[in-house]
Design an enzyme around this catalytic site. Sequence first.
Site, PDB file in Angstrom:
ATOM      1  N   GLY A  74       0.376  -0.864  -0.157  1.00  0.00           N
ATOM      2  CA  GLY A  74      -0.224  -0.305  -0.060  1.00  0.00           C
ATOM      3  C   GLY A  74       0.509   1.177   0.033  1.00  0.00           C
ATOM      4  CG  HIS A 131      -4.322  13.219   1.051  1.00  0.00           C
ATOM      5  ND1 HIS A 131      -4.979  13.421   0.155  1.00  0.00           N
ATOM      6  CD2 HIS A 131      -4.512  12.488   1.426  1.00  0.00           C
ATOM      7  CE1 HIS A 131      -5.297  12.297  -0.253  1.00  0.00           C
ATOM      8  NE2 HIS A 131      -5.386  10.870   0.483  1.00  0.00           N
ATOM      9  CG  HIS A 132      -1.843  14.073   6.347  1.00  0.00           C
ATOM     10  ND1 HIS A 132      -0.760  14.052   7.066  1.00  0.00           N
ATOM     11  CD2 HIS A 132      -2.585  13.126   6.092  1.00  0.00           C
ATOM     12  CE1 HIS A 132      -0.688  12.487   6.319  1.00  0.00           C
ATOM     13  NE2 HIS A 132      -1.552  12.078   5.921  1.00  0.00           N
ATOM     14  CE  LYS A 135      -0.995  11.321  -0.144  1.00  0.00           C
ATOM     15  NZ  LYS A 135      -0.306  10.304  -0.148  1.00  0.00           N
TER      16      LYS A 135
END
Length: 242
Positions: A74, A131-132, A135
């Site tokens: 992943g 995203h945060h 990232k």
Amino acid sequence: MARIGIIGSAGRMGQAIARVVETSGHDLAGGIDQGDDPAALAAKADVLVDFSSPRALAANLAAAQGAGIPIVIGTTGLEAEHHGLIDAAAAHIAVLQTGNTSLGVTLLAHLVREAAARLGDDWDIEIVEMHHRMKVDAPSGTALLLGEAAAAGRGIALAGNTESGRHGMTGARAKGAIGFAALRGGTVTGEHAVILAGDEERLTLSHSAENRTIFARGAVRAAEWLLGRPTGRYTMPEVLGL
């Protein structure tokens, strides 16, 4: 019951996967992080789940291959050379690689492919993700996964048919291009929207991740599914039977 080993166990995803493993009826074979030996973990696991970093991929694949066990990858930010390593390993073991283990995102990608195939290139496609602030890669692995789905629906390669990072006098949008916009800020787990814009109408397909548990559940389900599969390279849609 399977013994699941986690590579990148100290990270936020690794910790979330460990919590899901503990409540899913499986055994946690252990976890490793930077500087640890993946072969030692592989020796006591039935399947590995890797959410570490691209630079660790070669060693992680070698460990899985040496132990003869499958691996779920992943890790995002992979480049062509990494996919070459995965292809080579998949000749010897079962490997499932994905930019997103969410079951919802997997279904979203299927819908994006179907929409792109049916609407044609008169409809502009833009993929927006947020995203945060921590990232490090952009566009996100999920955005690229969705872009690949859109490109597949149109029967084209994503490479050479994208637009991103627009700034200044960019000129008109190229017909058939797939656009990307990456937003970063706060603690956002993951927001993705695929906008298909036609003349006088617009279709938006989107997914919101509320926390990392959804990715952990998908990763564990992928690990379960991968056990006992023949050698080869697999994807999340196959886990859902798509």
